[in-house]
Scaffold this motif. Structure first.
Motif, PDB file in Angstrom:
ATOM      1  N   LEU A 143       6.406  -7.849   6.106  1.00  0.00           N
ATOM      2  CA  LEU A 143       5.014  -8.034   7.094  1.00  0.00           C
ATOM      3  C   LEU A 143       4.911  -7.608   7.015  1.00  0.00           C
ATOM      4  CD1 LEU A 143       3.453 -10.353   8.391  1.00  0.00           C
ATOM      5  CD2 LEU A 143       4.819 -10.282  10.298  1.00  0.00           C
ATOM      6  N   SER A 144       5.557  -5.689   7.589  1.00  0.00           N
ATOM      7  CA  SER A 144       5.539  -4.611   8.052  1.00  0.00           C
ATOM      8  C   SER A 144       4.261  -3.560   7.249  1.00  0.00           C
ATOM      9  CB  SER A 144       5.947  -4.279   9.679  1.00  0.00           C
ATOM     10  OG  SER A 144       6.777  -3.449   8.153  1.00  0.00           O
ATOM     11  N   PHE A 145       5.053  -3.640   5.985  1.00  0.00           N
ATOM     12  CA  PHE A 145       4.446  -2.927   4.925  1.00  0.00           C
ATOM     13  C   PHE A 145       3.552  -3.898   3.937  1.00  0.00           C
ATOM     14  CE2 PHE A 145       8.333  -0.651   5.263  1.00  0.00           C
ATOM     15  CZ  PHE A 145       7.846   0.795   4.494  1.00  0.00           C
ATOM     16  N   SER A 233      -1.124   5.428  -0.105  1.00  0.00           N
ATOM     17  CA  SER A 233      -1.080   3.713  -0.023  1.00  0.00           C
ATOM     18  C   SER A 233       0.016   3.611  -1.025  1.00  0.00           C
ATOM     19  CB  SER A 233      -2.201   2.835  -0.375  1.00  0.00           C
ATOM     20  OG  SER A 233      -2.991   2.934   0.899  1.00  0.00           O
ATOM     21  N   ILE A 234       0.314   4.440  -2.345  1.00  0.00           N
ATOM     22  CA  ILE A 234       0.935   3.842  -3.113  1.00  0.00           C
ATOM     23  C   ILE A 234       2.494   3.620  -3.081  1.00  0.00           C
ATOM     24  CG2 ILE A 234       1.418   4.703  -5.620  1.00  0.00           C
ATOM     25  CD1 ILE A 234      -0.848   5.419  -6.332  1.00  0.00           C
ATOM     26  N   PRO A 235       3.106   5.171  -2.894  1.00  0.00           N
ATOM     27  CA  PRO A 235       4.606   5.029  -2.629  1.00  0.00           C
ATOM     28  C   PRO A 235       5.120   3.391  -1.616  1.00  0.00           C
ATOM     29  CG  PRO A 235       3.684   6.752  -1.902  1.00  0.00           C
ATOM     30  CD  PRO A 235       2.529   5.985  -1.578  1.00  0.00           C
ATOM     31  N   GLY A 236       4.081   2.585  -0.465  1.00  0.00           N
ATOM     32  CA  GLY A 236       4.368   1.745   0.267  1.00  0.00           C
ATOM     33  C   GLY A 236       4.464   0.611  -0.434  1.00  0.00           C
ATOM     34  N   ILE A 237       3.712   0.756  -1.339  1.00  0.00           N
ATOM     35  CA  ILE A 237       3.641  -0.720  -2.501  1.00  0.00           C
ATOM     36  C   ILE A 237       4.807  -0.542  -3.265  1.00  0.00           C
ATOM     37  CG2 ILE A 237       1.951  -2.094  -3.896  1.00  0.00           C
ATOM     38  CD1 ILE A 237      -0.459  -0.560  -2.500  1.00  0.00           C
ATOM     39  N   ILE A 238       5.148   0.306  -3.687  1.00  0.00           N
ATOM     40  CA  ILE A 238       6.191   0.661  -4.325  1.00  0.00           C
ATOM     41  C   ILE A 238       7.625   0.033  -3.656  1.00  0.00           C
ATOM     42  CG2 ILE A 238       7.524   2.567  -5.601  1.00  0.00           C
ATOM     43  CD1 ILE A 238       5.441   3.379  -6.456  1.00  0.00           C
ATOM     44  N   MET A 241       8.656  -3.334  -3.550  1.00  0.00           N
ATOM     45  CA  MET A 241       9.173  -4.131  -4.830  1.00  0.00           C
ATOM     46  C   MET A 241      10.453  -3.872  -4.063  1.00  0.00           C
ATOM     47  SD  MET A 241       6.744  -2.858  -7.642  1.00  0.00           S
ATOM     48  CE  MET A 241       4.626  -3.503  -7.436  1.00  0.00           C
ATOM     49  N   ALA A 242      10.892  -2.853  -3.496  1.00  0.00           N
ATOM     50  CA  ALA A 242      12.724  -2.726  -4.008  1.00  0.00           C
ATOM     51  C   ALA A 242      13.153  -3.157  -2.478  1.00  0.00           C
ATOM     52  CB  ALA A 242      12.627  -0.882  -3.394  1.00  0.00           C
TER      53      ALA A 242
END
Length: 488
Positions: A143-145, A233-238, A241-242
């Motif tokens: 949720l926080s991510f 913001s991209i690293p957080g979105i990736i 998924m992990a």
């Protein structure tokens, strides 16, 4: 005659045990023959019961399974939350000079952005902590991510200063939940590895800090700060998924009565590590009341809780203080006897006061400023080997007391008129020390509790660090080699 008196007593005792036993087909003869070999017990029947009731806890399982491939994957995925958090926090330092010029902000307005980010962080960290104890670490982490990535992207479209402040406050709220990744990692690590693996997590924060500074040096002068935020913001979105590869905390599951889920998780970890589970049945008390604030104020933990609060306040104050202090030093060009590669631009802004105009100083970071920030940031990994040795051999309390005392000293040394190289050296050591402070207090906490005067500001940081050093040295509990504690 004595033999005749003993026989009825033995038969009566065995009949009573037989009535309570789940195997009524067993007869008294064989039991009586075996009774003498185990005085005070009822022979094989009792031994069988003892075997059936052999139990183990989550902590026992974690220690028995040991360190393996699962923990490496856990370290990489959960450690990467530090990359995202560092990028979001450090973003303020590299964007501040740009928004100051774009919206013609005064000093207090720039500082207010940081204040609101950490206000959001403070408020929501309490909320997320309570929710995590009730609904699970993994869910709150996810949720926080999602929250942080969403509001971070929205920040890049801020039409005004007010919107920027509000949206970055929301980002601060989301980032505060990233700590659940550290908690999950801590709860799955065997005791003897925590003092080594958790300090190494600083590598991820370092990577995030270096990445955002490097990106800023390229992106801001070319396509602007808005694109910097979008790319960041991209690293957080990736990473979101992990998360599916990481299970919910086994400690949380057993505390809610979901023992089977905890057992499945532990067995899966044992299989992945090619290890074994402890013998017996997983048994741990169900906690009817979890995440109670009052537990921290229980007489058993009151002194430790209050001192840890002081230490956390001081460490956070010092860490983010040195980050913002370094940005302020570079932006205001306060290095003694040196000149910046770029001259400050004075922009006249219209205000509501009778004077009508107030000066706003725009000083964009030059390439040398970014290099200074990168070099000083590298200091965060410099003391890691010594920090690990101190944590494991000197103990958490003494190690933290020493590093906090040195932090106070180097804050005072920043007041010395020095060259650019000297400033970089002081900042380098400060970043190294404050990073070491964080490493130690993270471990200790997990184990024991589940711009008016620049000189004045630096002295304030130093004073807080001195208080923290004393508080760290006098902590009542040493957690070196100690299992994770759980309030029952």
């Amino acid at each position: 005659m004595a033999a005749k008196q003993k026989e009825p007593v033995t038969i009566i005792s065995l009949r009573k045990l037989s009535q309570a036993a789940p195997e009524p087909q067993q007869k008294g003869g064989p039991w009586s023959a075996k009774a003498p070999s185990t005085p005070g017990l009822s022979g094989p029947h009792t031994l069988s019961s003892l075997s059936e009731t052999k139990t183990f806890t989550v902590e026992d399982a974690v220690e028995t399974i040991g360190f393996g491939r699962f923990h490496i994957a856990l370290f990489l995925i959960m450690g990467s939350t530090g990359v995202v958090e560092a990028m979001e926090i450090m973003l303020i330092a590299v964007v501040s000079p740009v928004i100051r010029c774009e919206w013609q902000l005064e000093n207090w307005q720039v500082a207010f952005v940081t204040t609101m980010v950490f206000f959001g962080y403070m408020v929501s960290s309490i909320l997320f902590g309570l929710l995590a104890d009730r609904y699970g670490r993994w869910k709150i982490l996810l949720l926080s991510f999602l929250w942080g990535a969403y509001f971070s992207l929205l920040t890049s479209f801020s039409p005004s200063y007010i919107w920027f402040v509000f949206l970055r406050t929301m980002v601060g709220c989301g980032v505060s939940g990233h700590a659940q990744g550290l908690i999950i990692k801590t709860e799955f690590l065997p005791t003897k590895y925590r003092g080594y693996m958790l300090p190494l997590s600083q590598v991820f924060w370092l990577a995030g800090s270096l990445l955002i500074i490097s990106m800023a040096s390229v992106v801001i002068p070319t396509i602007g700060w808005r694109w910097l935020i979008r790319i960041a913001s991209i690293p957080g979105i990736i990473l979101i998924m992990a998360f599916k590869f990481i299970p919910e905390s086994a400690r949380f599951n057993v505390s809610t009565g979901n023992t089977q889920a905890a057992l499945d998780t532990l067995e899966s970890i044992a299989k992945m590590n090619r290890s074994v589970m402890p013998e017996g049945q997983l048994v741990e008390p169900i906690l009817e009341k979890r995440g109670r604030f009052a537990d921290l104020l229980d007489s058993k933990y009151l002194r430790t809780t209050l001192q840890i609060w002081i230490i956390w306040l001081g460490i956070s104050f010092a860490y983010y203080g040195v980050i913002l202090a370094s940005a302020e030093l570079l932006e205001r060009d306060l290095v003694c006897g040196s000149k910046s590669e770029s001259e400050p631009e004075v922009v006249e802004t219209t205000g509501d006061s009778e004077e009508g105009l107030s000066p706003c100083y725009c000083h964009m970071f030059a390439p040398s400023d970014y290099r200074t920030m990168i070099i000083s940031t590298l200091g965060e990994i410099a003391l890691n080997p010594l920090n690990i040795l101190g944590i494991n051999f000197l103990g958490r309390r003494l190690s933290l007391s020493i590093t906090m005392g040195c932090t106070a000293l180097f804050f005072l040394l920043l007041n010395i008129c020095t060259s650019s190289a000297g400033l970089i050296g002081f900042l380098f050591m400060l970043r190294a020390l404050v990073a070491a402070n964080f490493n130690t207090i993270y471990i200790y906490t997990a184990e024991v509790l589940m711009s008016a005067s620049f000189l004045g500001a630096l002295c304030l940081f130093s004073s807080v660090c001195v208080v923290c050093a004393i508080s760290a040295f006098t902590l009542p509990i040493e957690t070196k080699g100690r299992a994770l504690q759980q309030i029952k």
